[in-house]
Motif scaffolding. Structure first.
Motif, PDB file in Angstrom:
ATOM      1  N   UNK A 242       0.865  -1.083  -0.172  1.00  0.00           N
ATOM      2  CA  UNK A 242      -0.022   0.648  -0.014  1.00  0.00           C
ATOM      3  C   UNK A 242       1.088   0.842   0.455  1.00  0.00           C
ATOM      4  N   UNK A 243       1.743   0.952   0.900  1.00  0.00           N
ATOM      5  CA  UNK A 243       2.865   2.170   1.242  1.00  0.00           C
ATOM      6  C   UNK A 243       3.186   2.491  -0.857  1.00  0.00           C
ATOM      7  N   UNK A 244       3.685   2.094  -1.765  1.00  0.00           N
ATOM      8  CA  UNK A 244       4.150   1.958  -2.677  1.00  0.00           C
ATOM      9  C   UNK A 244       3.246   2.557  -3.338  1.00  0.00           C
ATOM     10  N   UNK A 245       1.692   2.522  -3.491  1.00  0.00           N
ATOM     11  CA  UNK A 245       0.902   2.797  -4.239  1.00  0.00           C
ATOM     12  C   UNK A 245       0.721   1.036  -4.741  1.00  0.00           C
ATOM     13  N   UNK A 246       0.584   0.224  -4.145  1.00  0.00           N
ATOM     14  CA  UNK A 246       0.297  -0.857  -4.594  1.00  0.00           C
ATOM     15  C   UNK A 246      -1.288  -1.555  -4.271  1.00  0.00           C
ATOM     16  N   UNK A 247      -1.801  -2.337  -4.895  1.00  0.00           N
ATOM     17  CA  UNK A 247      -2.441  -3.314  -4.538  1.00  0.00           C
ATOM     18  C   UNK A 247      -2.502  -4.311  -3.950  1.00  0.00           C
ATOM     19  N   UNK A 248      -3.244  -4.065  -2.271  1.00  0.00           N
ATOM     20  CA  UNK A 248      -3.042  -5.372  -1.942  1.00  0.00           C
ATOM     21  C   UNK A 248      -3.962  -7.230  -2.390  1.00  0.00           C
ATOM     22  N   UNK A 249      -5.139  -7.112  -3.087  1.00  0.00           N
ATOM     23  CA  UNK A 249      -6.052  -7.489  -3.752  1.00  0.00           C
ATOM     24  C   UNK A 249      -5.500  -7.346  -5.093  1.00  0.00           C
ATOM     25  N   UNK A 250      -5.597  -8.892  -5.840  1.00  0.00           N
ATOM     26  CA  UNK A 250      -4.926  -8.309  -7.369  1.00  0.00           C
ATOM     27  C   UNK A 250      -5.608  -9.389  -8.172  1.00  0.00           C
ATOM     28  N   UNK A 251      -6.452  -9.127  -8.452  1.00  0.00           N
ATOM     29  CA  UNK A 251      -7.258 -10.278  -9.772  1.00  0.00           C
ATOM     30  C   UNK A 251      -7.096  -9.747 -11.307  1.00  0.00           C
ATOM     31  N   UNK A 252      -6.942 -10.689 -11.760  1.00  0.00           N
ATOM     32  CA  UNK A 252      -6.274  -9.877 -13.076  1.00  0.00           C
ATOM     33  C   UNK A 252      -7.133 -11.671 -14.180  1.00  0.00           C
ATOM     34  N   UNK A 253      -7.119 -11.079 -15.296  1.00  0.00           N
ATOM     35  CA  UNK A 253      -7.695 -11.872 -16.908  1.00  0.00           C
ATOM     36  C   UNK A 253      -5.293 -12.475 -17.191  1.00  0.00           C
ATOM     37  N   UNK A 254      -5.687 -13.379 -17.777  1.00  0.00           N
ATOM     38  CA  UNK A 254      -4.416 -13.871 -18.090  1.00  0.00           C
ATOM     39  C   UNK A 254      -4.509 -14.435 -19.331  1.00  0.00           C
ATOM     40  N   UNK A 255      -3.265 -14.761 -20.472  1.00  0.00           N
ATOM     41  CA  UNK A 255      -3.214 -15.090 -21.308  1.00  0.00           C
ATOM     42  C   UNK A 255      -1.796 -15.650 -22.256  1.00  0.00           C
ATOM     43  N   UNK A 256      -1.370 -16.860 -22.564  1.00  0.00           N
ATOM     44  CA  UNK A 256      -0.065 -16.776 -22.886  1.00  0.00           C
ATOM     45  C   UNK A 256       0.224 -18.221 -23.435  1.00  0.00           C
TER      46      UNK A 256
END
Length: 261
Positions: A242-256
């Motif tokens: 949080x102090x670095x501006x990030x999100x503690x909960x992160x949901x993402x779609x992915x492809x690879x």
């Protein structure tokens, strides 16, 4: 047909059957045929010495993750050696495209691997955290193999040059929906004994990274996939994130794509 002719014909047939049924080089007791393959050893013959060196590499994750900002992630490993002694190289990390190409979560490992049972190997070596953060060097000791129901699992303990300790666990499973369509759940955790401001981690359970990937094996060596990933930072790591501006909960779609050699 005379008795002599019939006897000769029966002898030719018996000899032909012996030549066809008995493999070349095999020894048949009582026939007079000799061999240098089985040498009379029971039940399968003398052991075959096989010290050939094999090379194998696989990229389990080679993917883009899309959500609140995008980034690219890789996770792969390669080894070279025989059935008993192998050298492993493992690498993972991510390139934060939304942060001007800064690489984070970089983890490179060089390990010696030896089997300790039918399904598990022990691994020992070095880990080096190499990315845009503060670099750290660790000694590594862990196990990797197949658990119940053929889950691929690994657990590794690390000791750093600063006197810190860490634990990483990872597990995934290939569920075959069809011969070429595979659903893969995956679950990873990271633990640390001390806070490390330079690496952005706190003490205790640092983060959980899970994913559900659906891939299609065009060939066994090339398989595109799509899915969803969830990462959760906990404890002191959550506060630093949080102090670095990030999100503690992160949901993402992915492809690879999944690749192996």
């Amino acid at each position: 047909m005379t008795a002599v002719t019939a006897g000769r014909l029966a002898g030719w047939i018996a000899a032909s059957l012996v030549l066809v049924v008995v493999p070349a080089g095999a020894q048949v007791i009582g026939t007079g045929l000799s061999s240098n393959t089985l040498n009379g050893a029971a039940p399968y013959g003398s052991p075959i010495r096989d010290n050939r060196v094999y090379i194998h590499g696989i990229l389990n994750q080679f993917e883009g993750r899309s959500g609140d900002g995008n980034y690219f992630r890789w996770d792969g490993e390669a080894w070279a050696g025989d059935d008993w002694n192998r050298i492993w190289l493992k690498s993972e990390g991510r390139d934060n495209a939304d942060r001007r190409g800064r690489v984070s979560d970089g983890d490179q490992e060089l390990l010696y691997d030896r089997p300790i049972s039918r399904y598990f190997d022990v691994q020992a070596g070095l880990r080096y955290d190499l990315d845009n953060g503060t670099s750290r060097t660790w000694a590594a000791l862990g196990i990797q193999g197949l658990a119940i129901d053929f889950w691929n699992v690994e657990a590794t303990v690390y000791a750093s040059d600063r006197g810190d300790y860490a634990l990483r666990t990872n597990a995934y499973y290939d569920l075959y929906l069809m011969q070429r369509l595979i659903l893969q759940p995956q679950f990873e955790t990271n633990w640390y004994t001390k806070k490390d401001q330079g690496r952005g981690v706190g003490a205790g359970l640092s983060d959980i990274d899970t994913g559900l990937r659906l891939r299609y094996d065009i060939t066994r060596k090339f398989a595109p996939y799509v899915g969803v990933a969830y990462q959760r930072f906990l404890g002191g790591t959550e506060n630093l994130t949080r102090a670095q501006g990030g999100r503690p909960n992160d949901v993402r779609f992915l492809f690879g794509i999944r690749l192996w050699y």
